[in-house]
Scaffold this active site. Structure first.
Site, mmCIF file in Angstrom:
data_model
loop_
_atom_site.group_PDB
_atom_site.id
_atom_site.type_symbol
_atom_site.label_atom_id
_atom_site.label_comp_id
_atom_site.label_asym_id
_atom_site.label_seq_id
_atom_site.Cartn_x
_atom_site.Cartn_y
_atom_site.Cartn_z
ATOM 1 N N SER A 519 63.202 -2.403 -74.293
ATOM 2 C CA SER A 519 63.990 -1.759 -75.322
ATOM 3 C C SER A 519 65.312 -2.483 -75.556
ATOM 4 C CB SER A 519 64.202 -0.292 -74.947
ATOM 5 O OG SER A 519 64.605 0.442 -76.076
ATOM 6 N N ASP A 716 54.128 2.271 -80.098
ATOM 7 C CA ASP A 716 55.587 2.493 -80.123
ATOM 8 C C ASP A 716 56.095 2.352 -81.546
ATOM 9 O OD1 ASP A 716 58.276 2.749 -79.396
ATOM 10 O OD2 ASP A 716 58.474 0.586 -79.098
ATOM 11 N N HIS A 778 55.936 2.927 -75.811
ATOM 12 C CA HIS A 778 57.173 2.162 -75.645
ATOM 13 C C HIS A 778 57.355 1.709 -74.203
ATOM 14 C CE1 HIS A 778 61.318 1.056 -76.697
ATOM 15 N NE2 HIS A 778 61.732 1.690 -75.615
#
Length: 969
Positions: A519, A716, A778
């Protein structure tokens, strides 16, 4: 023979004789002091010749205290390597080599290595020190007293020097009669110290460490004795100096002079005064009789009186004197009393040095070592030995109370070389404990209290270091006005952290270093890598860190392509239907975003608020009945406006677990961390407003020096795979654009299968690898820990072919490449569990077979015993028939006689299973005692120095609070 320790003996004497002796000692002291004060002897200045004696004692005391410092003691290889006594010799000296220049053992190390191969030799090493064990030509482990005879000269040498200092200080030539008065007592104490050390060394239990299995519990007798020797000598010298000073100044232990001595002293004083008066009279006569000298003298005194009169008449002087005298700041009687006293610089100097020594020792104790970070237990840990781990805080900005928290897991096994993975989560401000307990760490929470092993953890072949980054995140903390605001600042603090971490754990400094995360770590990782490369390029760096690769999962790297991918992914995933009002509103927001990006400098920002609103509005516009899509996994939904912030489900167990007091204590959480653990810190995210360019701007430069792997879960939304693929397609690096191998030729997207199931695709070119995970979110390792471990092992070139074992069935385009393993090799954790199950199964089978054999033996024994009793009774009472006669013999068959018969069966045959279940257990607990066994076996325990034979790796992930669009985990 029962041995009684010195401490136990001293305690017994104190408890027995203390109540009797203490009142008498106090009374003797008070009576002696009162008697000294009652004598007609006044306190006098310190005689000049006593200064020399006190200086000798001061130097001796100083050297004794300095000798107790660690820097002046011989190196203890078990302490510097944090090793246990049972650590194999090759492993021990391999660790030691990491601490040596050029990673090579010194000549002394090579001499020592064969001398401490056995457990007895290592016990003697800790008892007599390295020089005795290394250089003694006739010492044998079988004859431990031979070491003592060889060590006697070295034990007595410091005491002989001490006796020389005591003799010099108390000699009449140096210390005068005041020093000589204490000569016998001082020499007796000095000899007593020497004999005490010899006795303690000779009578001590040199092999007590054989029973110790934890490195921190070892008794380092030789080094402890050095400290106590120095303290004993220093205390003796300080006490003697105090006695000499007190007696020579008539403060205590006064011996009043005889009448003849007083008369002689008075005559000497009168002779001196008479001589001085005579000299003064002669000088006065000369001045008066010589006219020139007389005029000069009169002129001098006139000038002196004139100057002093003018000074004393000045207003400031007069007012100052009145103020000082009137306020009582100047006490004339006290000034007059102290005017004749002579200062005592030696005592003052000695006090200063003693205080300095205590402060130095205090600072030595306060400075943390690797042992202070060792996690000896973990609440809720699964059955079996605890993994080797360290945790705690390292200060990075002392001026702002900035501390980064880390949790380090040592690898469980070693493949072809040592590796370390640094894992970071995103946010910014999301804790890497997500990665430790929900993704790549060795443990996951079964509930709020119990941990279980994670199959596919990253610490199998690599040391894994989780860091709550930046300061203020998770367990890290900093002053609330000093949060990190930009990416270079964050990177500099991480480099500072690594400098201190590798200083604490130098054995990891030369590992292959990989940085991984997900991320928003897509910005953190490249900036940290750039800072590390800049550090390595500087000549002043003591050593270069071997940065070997970067792994970024669903990373926020290039805002331009990734903002553009929001709508594309929305259409592709079905969240948005083309031509609807929702689509039109989002298209309008996208146009505003593009316009903002096209402004001068628009692409140079990591975050654009106009573009962030696309995701926010997409989630808001697609909500139904108070629920919205999960931005981290579009297959799921969540309550609005969380939209994924309550995911993953393990979070409801992780948060209360990390807030438990016993967990915080186990992880060495500083008391300065006042707030409880939170997954994502809104204050950190709110303060973070980077003005630096996005990482995509220098990612091509990194690819010239470091391999990089980008991986994405295809479900994601917030950092989706379309944006990652677009940024790769538009990026130019290493002589090409995107994944082109040559003009017009693109690297193929290769199908990846794992254990017979489609897992994703692989694509790579020119130092960059891209992996797409099918049906993943994710947080890819949360969904597929085994597959992500396989990806890691491939990227790090972990080849288990060099150590043997069955590789996992992982294929790319149907072909196997490097043989990687996810719990499938003989030394893996899963294999160990399977082996335990096999052993348990075999043990049960052995129990069953032994039970059958035992039953047969019991039946045969019962029949034989019955026949014997029947025959005996027949001899004594005659035959009474099959059903006749007494049955009194039956209890003996079922009772004591039967047990006696079993007890007589001593010669047992193992192959015939001639043992009961308790005896079978005994067969598995016998410790090997043959020659060389210490090198092949290691006693397990809670220690920070297990065999360097392999371990696991791990990494983590992150979430964030606050604005949804900023929560890039």
């Amino acid at each position: 023979m029962v041995q009684i320790s010195l401490g136990t003996s001293l305690k017994t004497l104190l408890f027995t004789l203390g109540p009797l002796l203490l009142p008498k000692l106090i009374g003797y002291y008070r009576a002696y002091r009162a008697k000294s004060r009652s004598r007609p002897v006044s306190i006098r200045p310190l005689p000049p010749y006593v200064f020399t004696a006190l200086n000798i004692l001061f130097v001796s005391c100083l050297f004794a205290l300095i000798s107790t410092l660690p820097n002046f003691a011989p190196e203890n290889i078990f302490q510097v390597t944090s090793s246990r006594l049972q650590t194999p010799n090759d492993v021990l000296f391999n660790r030691l080599s990491y601490l040596r220049p050029d990673d090579r053992l010194t000549e002394a190390d090579e001499l020592l290595k064969p001398r401490i191969a056995s457990l007895d030799a290592r016990c003697l090493y800790l008892y007599y020190g390295p020089s005795i064990v290394t250089y003694c030509p006739f010492c044998l482990s079988d004859e431990p007293m031979s070491y003592f005879w060889y060590a006697i000269p070295m034990i007595l040498f410091p005491h002989l020097l001490h006796l020389f200092a005591l003799g010099a200080a108390t000699s009449t030539a140096i210390g005068g009669k005041e020093g000589n008065r204490w000569r016998n007592s001082a020499v007796m104490i000095g000899v007593g110290l020497a004999l005490s050390e010899c006795y303690l060394t000779a009578a001590g239990d040199w092999n007590a460490n054989k029973r110790v299995v934890r490195a921190e519990d070892l008794n380092h007798f030789y080094w402890n004795m050095r400290i106590w020797r120095g303290i004993g000598i220093a205390v003796t010298d300080a006490a003697l100096a105090g006695l000499i000073w007190a007696s020579s100044t008539n403060r205590m232990f006064v011996v009043p002079p005889t009448a003849a001595e007083r008369m002689q002293t008075a005559m000497k004083v009168l002779e001196i005064a008479r001589g001085r008066l005579g000299a003064l009279a002669i000088m006065r006569n000369v001045v008066v009789r010589d006219e020139g000298m007389r005029r000069k003298a009169e002129g001098y005194w006139r000038k002196e009186g004139q100057v002093m009169g003018e000074v004393m008449d000045e207003r400031e002087v007069v007012e100052g004197m009145r103020s000082a005298l009137g306020s009582g700041r100047v006490q004339i009687p006290q000034v007059e009393e102290e005017a004749g006293r002579r200062p005592w610089p030696i005592a003052q100097t000695l006090s200063v040095w003693l205080v300095a020594w205590l402060l130095l020792h205090a600072s030595t104790v306060a400075a943390k070592s690797a042992a202070d970070y060792f996690v000896s237990s973990l609440p809720g840990q699964p059955d079996g030995p605890l993994l080797t781990m360290h945790a705690g805080h390292i200060e990075v900005t002392p001026e702002h109370n900035g501390n980064l928290f880390f949790w380090h897991f040592q690898n469980r096994h070693i493949a072809n070389r040592q590796r370390t993975v640094l894992w970071l989560n995103g946010g910014p401000g999301c804790s890497s404990m997500d990665g430790a307990l929900m993704e790549i760490g060795p443990y996951r929470l079964k509930d709020k209290e119990h941990l279980v092993y994670s199959d596919g953890a990253w610490d199998e072949f690599a040391n894994v270091l989780f860091v709550d980054n930046p300061v203020g995140t998770g367990f890290s903390y900093v002053n609330t006005d000093s949060y990190v605001t930009d990416l270079p600042q964050m990177a500099d603090q991480m480099v500072q952290f690594l400098e201190k971490f590798f200083a604490l754990f130098p054995e990891y400094a030369t590992n292959d270093l990989y940085i991984a995360g997900e991320s928003y770590a897509g910005q953190h990782i490249p900036y940290i890598a750039k800072a590390i490369l800049d550090r390595n390029s500087k000549q002043k760096a003591n050593y270069k860190w071997n940065l070997s690769g970067l792994l970024i999962g669903n990373g926020w790297i290039s805002p331009v392509e990734q903002y553009d991918a929001y709508l594309k992914f929305g259409y592709e995933s079905g969240l948005i239907q083309g031509g609807t009002e929702t689509a039109k509103k989002l298209e309008a927001l996208y146009s505003t975003c593009v316009k903002k990006l096209n402004e001068p400098g628009g692409t140079d920002k990591v975050d654009q608020s106009k573009c962030e609103s696309i995701l926010t509005e997409m989630l808001a516009l697609t909500q139904k009945n108070g629920r919205c899509a999960n931005m981290y996994d579009v297959r799921l939904d969540d309550t609005y406006p969380s939209c994924g912030m309550n995911w993953p489900p393990d979070l409801e167990n992780v948060t209360p677990y990390l807030r438990r007091d016993d967990v915080k204590k186990a992880l060495h959480i500083n008391k300065d961390k006042h707030t409880g653990w939170t997954e994502c810190a809104g204050a950190v995210s709110g303060a973070f407003h980077p003005s630096s360019k996005p990482a995509i701007s220098f990612l091509p430069n990194l690819l010239e020096q470091v391999p990089i792997l980008l991986f994405s879960g295809d479900q994601d939304l917030i950092c989706n795979h379309i944006g990652t693929e677009e940024l790769i397609h538009n990026m130019e690096w290493n002589g090409g654009k995107g994944f082109e191998l040559s003009p017009g030729t693109t690297a193929p997207r290769r199908d990846w299968t794992f254990e017979g199931e489609p897992a994703g695709i692989y694509q790579e070119a020119r130092n960059l690898t891209y992996v797409l995970f099918y049906n993943s979110s994710h947080m890819v390792p949360f969904d597929y820990p085994r597959r992500s471990r396989d990806m890691l092992d491939r990227f790090m070139d972990v080849d288990i072919a060099s150590i043997g074992g069955k590789p996992t069935d992982s294929r790319i385009d149907g072909e196997k490449a490097v043989q990687t393993s996810v719990g499938g090799h003989p030394n893996s954790t899963v294999a160990e569990e399977a082996e335990k199950a096999k052993i348990e199964k075999a043990k049960y089978a052995a129990y069953y077979r032994s039970g059958e054999v035992a039953l047969v033996i019991v039946i045969i024994a019962a029949v034989a015993w019955g026949w014997f009793v029947w025959k005996d009774r027949r001899k004594r009472a005659g035959y009474q028939g099959i059903f006749g006669g007494s049955s009194s013999y039956l209890p003996s068959i079922n009772g004591a006689s039967y047990r006696d018969a079993r007890g007589q069966h001593n010669a047992k045959d193992v192959e015939a299973a001639d043992f009961d279940e308790g005896e079978l257990d005994d067969l598995h607990v016998v410790e090997p005692r043959e020659e060389g066994a210490e090198r092949r076996y290691s006693i397990g325990g809670e220690s920070s120095d297990e065999e360097e034979g392999g371990r696991h790796q791990m990494n983590g992930s992150g979430h964030a609070n606050g604005d949804i669009a900023n929560m890039k985990k």
